[in-house]
Write an enzyme that holds these catalytic residues in place. Structure first.
Site, PDB file in Angstrom:
ATOM      1  N   HIS A  88      11.501 -16.565  29.872  1.00 15.11           N
ATOM      2  CA  HIS A  88      10.653 -17.696  30.309  1.00 15.11           C
ATOM      3  C   HIS A  88      10.814 -17.914  31.813  1.00 15.11           C
ATOM      4  O   HIS A  88       9.826 -18.139  32.519  1.00 15.11           O
ATOM      5  CB  HIS A  88      11.068 -18.995  29.590  1.00 15.11           C
ATOM      6  CG  HIS A  88      10.810 -19.018  28.117  1.00 15.11           C
ATOM      7  ND1 HIS A  88      11.755 -19.442  27.201  1.00 15.11           N
ATOM      8  CD2 HIS A  88       9.713 -18.691  27.386  1.00 15.11           C
ATOM      9  CE1 HIS A  88      11.249 -19.375  25.983  1.00 15.11           C
ATOM     10  NE2 HIS A  88      10.016 -18.916  26.065  1.00 15.11           N
ATOM     11  N   LYS A 102       7.420 -25.254  13.916  1.00 16.74           N
ATOM     12  CA  LYS A 102       8.349 -24.121  13.786  1.00 16.74           C
ATOM     13  C   LYS A 102       9.634 -24.450  13.029  1.00 16.74           C
ATOM     14  O   LYS A 102      10.593 -23.695  13.098  1.00 16.74           O
ATOM     15  CB  LYS A 102       8.700 -23.583  15.169  1.00 16.74           C
ATOM     16  CG  LYS A 102       7.594 -22.704  15.757  1.00 16.74           C
ATOM     17  CD  LYS A 102       8.073 -21.944  16.959  1.00 16.74           C
ATOM     18  CE  LYS A 102       7.082 -20.861  17.362  1.00 16.74           C
ATOM     19  NZ  LYS A 102       7.475 -20.218  18.621  1.00 16.74           N
ATOM     20  N   ARG A 151       5.018  -9.568  25.797  1.00 13.92           N
ATOM     21  CA  ARG A 151       6.113  -8.609  25.897  1.00 13.92           C
ATOM     22  C   ARG A 151       5.765  -7.282  25.228  1.00 13.92           C
ATOM     23  O   ARG A 151       5.973  -6.221  25.778  1.00 13.92           O
ATOM     24  CB  ARG A 151       7.380  -9.183  25.228  1.00 13.92           C
ATOM     25  CG  ARG A 151       7.965 -10.379  25.933  1.00 13.92           C
ATOM     26  CD  ARG A 151       8.859 -11.168  25.025  1.00 13.92           C
ATOM     27  NE  ARG A 151       8.120 -11.671  23.864  1.00 13.92           N
ATOM     28  CZ  ARG A 151       8.581 -12.555  22.994  1.00 13.92           C
ATOM     29  NH1 ARG A 151       9.809 -13.003  23.119  1.00 13.92           N
ATOM     30  NH2 ARG A 151       7.839 -12.966  21.986  1.00 13.92           N
ATOM     31  N   SER A 182      13.218 -16.707  21.970  1.00 16.57           N
ATOM     32  CA  SER A 182      14.049 -17.863  21.610  1.00 16.57           C
ATOM     33  C   SER A 182      14.581 -17.707  20.192  1.00 16.57           C
ATOM     34  O   SER A 182      15.738 -18.027  19.905  1.00 16.57           O
ATOM     35  CB  SER A 182      13.229 -19.152  21.709  1.00 16.57           C
ATOM     36  OG  SER A 182      12.801 -19.352  23.031  1.00 16.57           O
TER      37      SER A 182
HETATM   38  O1  PNS Z   1       6.191 -20.774  22.436  1.00 18.85           O
HETATM   39  P1  PNS Z   1       5.176 -20.780  21.356  1.00 18.85           P
HETATM   40  O2  PNS Z   1       5.687 -21.540  20.160  1.00 18.85           O
HETATM   41  O3  PNS Z   1       4.713 -19.410  21.003  1.00 18.85           O
HETATM   42  O4  PNS Z   1       3.902 -21.604  21.914  1.00 18.85           O
HETATM   43  C1  PNS Z   1       2.779 -21.837  21.106  1.00 18.85           C
HETATM   44  C2  PNS Z   1       1.814 -22.848  21.743  1.00 18.85           C
HETATM   45  C3  PNS Z   1       2.545 -24.130  22.101  1.00 18.85           C
HETATM   46  C4  PNS Z   1       1.227 -22.243  23.008  1.00 18.85           C
HETATM   47  C5  PNS Z   1       0.652 -23.115  20.745  1.00 18.85           C
HETATM   48  O5  PNS Z   1       1.206 -23.401  19.488  1.00 18.85           O
HETATM   49  C6  PNS Z   1      -0.251 -24.268  21.167  1.00 18.85           C
HETATM   50  O6  PNS Z   1      -0.928 -24.191  22.151  1.00 18.85           O
HETATM   51  N1  PNS Z   1      -0.245 -25.350  20.380  1.00 18.85           N
HETATM   52  C7  PNS Z   1      -1.021 -26.545  20.645  1.00 18.85           C
HETATM   53  C8  PNS Z   1      -2.069 -26.762  19.567  1.00 18.85           C
HETATM   54  C9  PNS Z   1      -3.343 -26.007  19.899  1.00 18.85           C
HETATM   55  O7  PNS Z   1      -3.946 -26.188  20.937  1.00 18.85           O
HETATM   56  N2  PNS Z   1      -3.781 -25.148  18.953  1.00 18.85           N
HETATM   57  C10 PNS Z   1      -4.983 -24.378  19.111  1.00 18.85           C
HETATM   58  C11 PNS Z   1      -4.743 -23.133  19.939  1.00 18.85           C
HETATM   59  S1  PNS Z   1      -4.720 -21.766  18.913  1.00 18.85           S
END
Ligand code: PNS
Length: 171
Positions: free
Chosen positions: A24, A48, A100, A138
């Site tokens: 990150h 999660k 990645r 993570s």
């Molecule tokens: O680190 P992560 O858990 O892979 O991040 C995921 C994240 C936070 C980017 C994604 O879950 C997100 O944007 N969630 C907010 C809800 C949203 O907008 N959902 C629609 C997009 S598919």
């Protein structure tokens, strides 16, 4: 006549960051170089499961890591609900995500497309971390740490200290 575009580019780097890894940090450094303003945004209502760190703890750690890294155009906050709504509120033109391996692409592509469907003006920028962190996640960090593995080279020292304190029941 030459018209100079004085607008600045603000991007959101969203995620769960439980915990913040060197991968990150690498992406923050890369993103900070190409956008004017980068906002690291921690999702509050993540599905999660039980997190290792609370959102408040993650916010604190990321703020410290940003300060230590000397990133003057990077800030951190939290968000809830749709990412596109948060990006609009922030006046951001782009979302930054790290990619990645090919498996990340499979996870990221539908999210990027859904976000484009919801807001065609919001772009998703994908950047690759340095090779040495391509396997770092993570989830893997937490799993290995819980089993007693040494992950100190893969997370910022301040995160390592917090993880150690947590496992010793000090926080
Ligand atoms: O680190 P992560 O858990 O892979 O991040 C995921 C994240 C936070 C980017 C994604 O879950 C997100 O944007 N969630 C907010 C809800 C949203 O907008 N959902 C629609 C997009 S598919």
């Amino acid at each position: 006549m030459l018209l100079l575009d004085m607008s600045t580019v603000k991007a959101i780097y969203p995620g769960t960051f439980d915990p913040l890894t060197n991968g990150h940090m690498d992406l923050i450094a890369r993103g900070a170089k190409i956008v004017d303003e980068l906002v690291v945004a921690i999702l509050r209502n993540s599905d999660k499961g039980v997190p290792l760190f609370t959102v408040a703890e993650r916010l604190e750690m990321i703020a410290e890591a940003i300060a230590e890294g000397g990133f003057r155009n990077v800030s951190v906050t939290t968000f809830d609900g749709l990412l596109v709504d948060f990006a609009r509120e922030q006046g951001a033109k782009a979302v930054l995500r790290g990619i990645r391996a090919i498996t990340d692409y499979e996870y990221e592509f539908p999210m990027a497309m859904m976000n484009r469907k919801l807001d065609p003006d919001l772009e998703t920028l994908f950047m690759m971390p340095t090779e040495q962190y391509t396997y770092v996640s993570s989830r893997l960090i937490k799993g290995v740490f819980k089993l007693g593995g040494d992950v100190s080279a893969l997370v910022p020292p301040l995160v390592m200290a917090r993880m150690t304190a947590k496992s010793a029941g000090k926080s």
